[in-house]
Design a protein around this motif. Structure first.
Motif, PDB file in Angstrom:
ATOM      1  N   ALA A  28      -4.017   6.656  -5.524  1.00  0.00           N
ATOM      2  CA  ALA A  28      -3.105   5.637  -4.997  1.00  0.00           C
ATOM      3  C   ALA A  28      -1.832   6.227  -4.392  1.00  0.00           C
ATOM      4  CB  ALA A  28      -2.745   4.670  -6.120  1.00  0.00           C
ATOM      5  N   VAL A  29      -1.093   6.972  -5.195  1.00  0.00           N
ATOM      6  CA  VAL A  29       0.247   7.402  -4.761  1.00  0.00           C
ATOM      7  C   VAL A  29       0.185   8.251  -3.490  1.00  0.00           C
ATOM      8  CG1 VAL A  29       2.399   8.477  -5.518  1.00  0.00           C
ATOM      9  CG2 VAL A  29       0.937   7.364  -7.180  1.00  0.00           C
ATOM     10  N   ARG A  30      -0.825   9.115  -3.420  1.00  0.00           N
ATOM     11  CA  ARG A  30      -0.940   9.977  -2.237  1.00  0.00           C
ATOM     12  C   ARG A  30      -1.124   9.133  -0.966  1.00  0.00           C
ATOM     13  NH1 ARG A  30      -5.653  14.349  -1.476  1.00  0.00           N
ATOM     14  NH2 ARG A  30      -6.783  12.379  -1.655  1.00  0.00           N
ATOM     15  N   ASN A  31      -1.847   8.020  -1.116  1.00  0.00           N
ATOM     16  CA  ASN A  31      -2.022   7.095   0.019  1.00  0.00           C
ATOM     17  C   ASN A  31      -0.695   6.486   0.450  1.00  0.00           C
ATOM     18  OD1 ASN A  31      -4.684   7.345   0.544  1.00  0.00           O
ATOM     19  ND2 ASN A  31      -5.310   5.618  -0.718  1.00  0.00           N
ATOM     20  N   PHE A  32       0.099   6.091  -0.545  1.00  0.00           N
ATOM     21  CA  PHE A  32       1.407   5.495  -0.238  1.00  0.00           C
ATOM     22  C   PHE A  32       2.242   6.501   0.559  1.00  0.00           C
ATOM     23  CE2 PHE A  32       1.635   2.723  -4.371  1.00  0.00           C
ATOM     24  CZ  PHE A  32       0.551   2.003  -3.923  1.00  0.00           C
ATOM     25  N   ILE A  33       2.190   7.745   0.116  1.00  0.00           N
ATOM     26  CA  ILE A  33       3.043   8.773   0.722  1.00  0.00           C
ATOM     27  C   ILE A  33       2.662   9.000   2.185  1.00  0.00           C
ATOM     28  CG2 ILE A  33       3.634  11.232   0.614  1.00  0.00           C
ATOM     29  CD1 ILE A  33       3.161  10.764  -2.522  1.00  0.00           C
ATOM     30  N   LYS A  34       1.354   8.997   2.436  1.00  0.00           N
ATOM     31  CA  LYS A  34       0.901   9.181   3.822  1.00  0.00           C
ATOM     32  C   LYS A  34       1.251   7.951   4.645  1.00  0.00           C
ATOM     33  CE  LYS A  34      -3.184  11.917   2.690  1.00  0.00           C
ATOM     34  NZ  LYS A  34      -4.618  11.680   2.490  1.00  0.00           N
ATOM     35  N   MET A  35       1.043   6.796   4.032  1.00  0.00           N
ATOM     36  CA  MET A  35       1.199   5.548   4.773  1.00  0.00           C
ATOM     37  C   MET A  35       2.629   5.249   5.173  1.00  0.00           C
ATOM     38  SD  MET A  35      -0.824   2.253   3.492  1.00  0.00           S
ATOM     39  CE  MET A  35      -1.169   3.155   2.076  1.00  0.00           C
ATOM     40  N   GLN A  36       3.572   5.733   4.385  1.00  0.00           N
ATOM     41  CA  GLN A  36       4.971   5.378   4.658  1.00  0.00           C
ATOM     42  C   GLN A  36       5.427   5.823   6.048  1.00  0.00           C
ATOM     43  OE1 GLN A  36       7.552   7.226   1.724  1.00  0.00           O
ATOM     44  NE2 GLN A  36       6.659   9.238   2.023  1.00  0.00           N
TER      45      GLN A  36
ATOM     46  N   GLY B 290      -6.786  -1.098  -4.997  1.00  0.00           N
ATOM     47  CA  GLY B 290      -8.167  -0.780  -5.353  1.00  0.00           C
ATOM     48  C   GLY B 290      -9.045  -2.018  -5.354  1.00  0.00           C
ATOM     49  N   LYS B 291     -10.313  -1.780  -5.603  1.00  0.00           N
ATOM     50  CA  LYS B 291     -11.326  -2.836  -5.549  1.00  0.00           C
ATOM     51  C   LYS B 291     -11.041  -3.987  -6.508  1.00  0.00           C
ATOM     52  CE  LYS B 291     -16.073  -3.111  -4.344  1.00  0.00           C
ATOM     53  NZ  LYS B 291     -15.616  -3.721  -3.105  1.00  0.00           N
ATOM     54  N   ASP B 292     -10.461  -3.645  -7.655  1.00  0.00           N
ATOM     55  CA  ASP B 292     -10.207  -4.670  -8.673  1.00  0.00           C
ATOM     56  C   ASP B 292      -9.215  -5.746  -8.203  1.00  0.00           C
ATOM     57  OD1 ASP B 292      -8.287  -2.606  -8.686  1.00  0.00           O
ATOM     58  OD2 ASP B 292      -7.572  -3.238 -10.650  1.00  0.00           O
ATOM     59  N   GLN B 293      -8.491  -5.458  -7.123  1.00  0.00           N
ATOM     60  CA  GLN B 293      -7.483  -6.412  -6.649  1.00  0.00           C
ATOM     61  C   GLN B 293      -7.984  -7.264  -5.486  1.00  0.00           C
ATOM     62  OE1 GLN B 293      -4.408  -6.680  -8.231  1.00  0.00           O
ATOM     63  NE2 GLN B 293      -5.387  -5.276  -9.677  1.00  0.00           N
ATOM     64  N   GLU B 294      -9.207  -7.010  -5.070  1.00  0.00           N
ATOM     65  CA  GLU B 294      -9.801  -7.691  -3.917  1.00  0.00           C
ATOM     66  C   GLU B 294      -9.733  -9.218  -4.061  1.00  0.00           C
ATOM     67  OE1 GLU B 294     -10.779  -6.468  -0.612  1.00  0.00           O
ATOM     68  OE2 GLU B 294     -12.010  -5.062  -1.758  1.00  0.00           O
TER      69      GLU B 294
ATOM     70  N   GLN C  55     -11.243   6.814   2.922  1.00  0.00           N
ATOM     71  CA  GLN C  55     -12.011   7.414   1.823  1.00  0.00           C
ATOM     72  C   GLN C  55     -11.319   7.174   0.483  1.00  0.00           C
ATOM     73  OE1 GLN C  55      -9.662   9.016   3.241  1.00  0.00           O
ATOM     74  NE2 GLN C  55      -9.636  11.200   2.913  1.00  0.00           N
ATOM     75  N   LEU C  56     -12.115   6.665  -0.462  1.00  0.00           N
ATOM     76  CA  LEU C  56     -11.575   6.399  -1.793  1.00  0.00           C
ATOM     77  C   LEU C  56     -11.910   7.574  -2.700  1.00  0.00           C
ATOM     78  CD1 LEU C  56     -12.078   2.810  -3.228  1.00  0.00           C
ATOM     79  CD2 LEU C  56      -9.997   4.155  -2.952  1.00  0.00           C
ATOM     80  N   VAL C  57     -10.910   8.100  -3.360  1.00  0.00           N
ATOM     81  CA  VAL C  57     -11.160   9.213  -4.271  1.00  0.00           C
ATOM     82  C   VAL C  57     -11.226   8.666  -5.685  1.00  0.00           C
ATOM     83  CG1 VAL C  57     -10.324  11.492  -4.979  1.00  0.00           C
ATOM     84  CG2 VAL C  57      -9.633  10.535  -2.791  1.00  0.00           C
ATOM     85  N   LYS C  58     -12.276   9.020  -6.391  1.00  0.00           N
ATOM     86  CA  LYS C  58     -12.303   8.666  -7.812  1.00  0.00           C
ATOM     87  C   LYS C  58     -12.139   9.955  -8.609  1.00  0.00           C
ATOM     88  CE  LYS C  58     -15.441   7.480 -11.216  1.00  0.00           C
ATOM     89  NZ  LYS C  58     -16.769   7.092 -11.592  1.00  0.00           N
ATOM     90  N   VAL C  59     -11.047  10.032  -9.324  1.00  0.00           N
ATOM     91  CA  VAL C  59     -10.780  11.239 -10.103  1.00  0.00           C
ATOM     92  C   VAL C  59     -11.407  11.077 -11.481  1.00  0.00           C
ATOM     93  CG1 VAL C  59      -8.961  12.717 -11.043  1.00  0.00           C
ATOM     94  CG2 VAL C  59      -8.630  11.568  -8.844  1.00  0.00           C
ATOM     95  N   PRO C  60     -12.281  12.018 -11.872  1.00  0.00           N
ATOM     96  CA  PRO C  60     -12.916  11.885 -13.190  1.00  0.00           C
ATOM     97  C   PRO C  60     -11.979  12.315 -14.316  1.00  0.00           C
ATOM     98  CG  PRO C  60     -13.689  13.868 -12.091  1.00  0.00           C
ATOM     99  CD  PRO C  60     -12.757  13.195 -11.130  1.00  0.00           C
ATOM    100  N   GLY C  61     -12.257  11.835 -15.508  1.00  0.00           N
ATOM    101  CA  GLY C  61     -11.485  12.248 -16.680  1.00  0.00           C
ATOM    102  C   GLY C  61     -12.104  13.488 -17.309  1.00  0.00           C
TER     103      GLY C  61
END
Ligand code: ADP
Ligand code: TRP
Length: 332
Positions: free
Chosen positions: A22-30, A145-149, A182-188
């Motif tokens: 999420a945050v990286r997207n915000f940074i690019k988008m600004q 994300g998808k959960d907010q659709e 592209q959506l990145v899913k970071v694994p735990g």
């Protein structure tokens, strides 16, 4: 320029999943849009945080997002409650929100299942407040994300009902948006699903984690007993470690461990040590910046004040226009 709005939940510390997802997207988008990012403190009241903690949590969330690279000179970064016009718009939109529709919301149903003793109206109307956040700046795009659709679908319903009821073309329909597509899913680190703060202890690496903590978590990450034949497909837990390595290490490092895996000479301990080191190299400057910003009360206050002023300029204009359309006209 297009207007973008997104809310940041003031819950816990940022982890690598939040950063890359999420945050990286915000940074690019600004740099490419007229961006409004806010800390959703009104929303967080649905779960009754203690008054002594709320302010500190909001401050920490601001510090962490600023440290990642949100630039308050470029985007508008504010605290939701510093724009009370949002609350009035929320009240007005509530008249266009149907309770039946809200009761069918997937996130509402999940919340009441998880916490049946706290089914408050704020929880039910959470999507209306979210619509107010978006429409107060007349945003076209919402990076979520998808959960907010489904919440955005509700916002679009209110837009259409408002425009229809008052015979105007005032609001536009906002849509969910992923920067770059592209959506990145970071694994735990627990060998299964995604990195998340509510998962098991040690599953997530937080941006504030010190080197020893990172090392401890990574060294404990789930692995298997190792490949037994050449080019063996990887177990999920191993694939996850490689995914993390790809995010923080050089392509040479990744290639090196791929080769060792494929010819069955890999020692997971070595790979984990490298991963922990590279995560630390990646996180260290952010971590230090978080500490510096969090300690600089004056700077945070300045950022928040500037954000509030910018947000109010936009919010007041929208609310005045909406009041006028609805027919709320002052007598004095
Ligand atoms: P958590 O899952 O830790 O509770 P949140 O649900 O608060 O995190 O997520 C905040 C933002 O970070 C959302 O936009 C979400 O899509 C993103 N995010 C969270 N975890 C991950 C992950 N593991 N990979 C990619 N994005 C993630
Ligand atoms: N509901 C969002 C979340 O849980 C946070 C949020 C609140 C938001 N208001 C918003 C996101 C407006 C986008 C736009 O992550």
């Amino acid at each position: 320029m297009e207007t973008v709005v997104s809310g940041i939940r003031p819950t816990g510390n940022l982890h690598l999943g939040n950063y890359f997802g999420a945050v990286r997207n915000f940074i690019k988008m600004q740099h490419d849009a007229n961006c409004y990012f806010f800390v959703a403190d009104y929303h967080s009241l649905t779960t009754h945080p203690h008054p002594d903690n709320l302010n500190a949590t909001v401050k920490q969330v601001l510090a962490e997002n600023l440290a990642c690279g949100l630039d308050p000179e470029i985007c508008t970064l504010y605290v939701q409650s510093d724009l009370p016009e949002t609350a009035e718009l929320y009240l007005l939109l509530n008249m266009l929100a149907y309770t039946g529709e809200l009761e069918r919301s997937v996130s509402f149903k999940e919340k009441i299942r998880k916490d049946p003793d706290n089914v408050n109206a704020g929880l039910l109307t959470y999507p209306v407040l979210m619509a107010a956040d978006i429409l107060i700046h007349k945003a076209a795009k919402v990076p979520v994300g998808k959960d907010q659709e489904q919440h955005l679908e509700y916002t679009r319903n209110y837009v259409n009902r408002f425009n229809y009821l008052y015979g105007v073309e005032y609001f536009q329909e906002p849509f969910a948006y992923n920067f770059g597509g592209q959506l990145v899913k970071v694994p735990g680190l627990d060998g299964s699903g995604k990195m998340g703060k509510s998962e098991a202890e040690g599953n997530a690496i937080f941006l504030i984690d010190e080197p020893e903590v990172i090392k401890k978590k990574v060294m404990r990450a789930v692995t298997d007993s190792g490949p037994t034949h050449m080019n063996q497909p990887k177990e999920v837990a191993i694939e996850n470690l490689f995914t993390l390595l790809k995010l923080v290490s050089t392509t040479e490092t990744v290639a090196h461990f791929e080769t060792l895996y494929n010819n069955c000479t890999i020692r997971y301990g070595d790979m984990k040590k490298q991963l922990a080191d590279d995560i630390n190299i990646f996180i260290a400057p952010i971590r230090e910046k978080i500490k510096a910003i969090a300690a600089d009360e004056k700077y945070i206050n300045k950022v928040v004040k500037m954000g509030a002023e910018k947000a109010r300029q936009s919010g007041r204009k929208t609310l005045a226009e909406v009041r006028n359309i609805i027919g709320i006209r002052s007598f004095f």
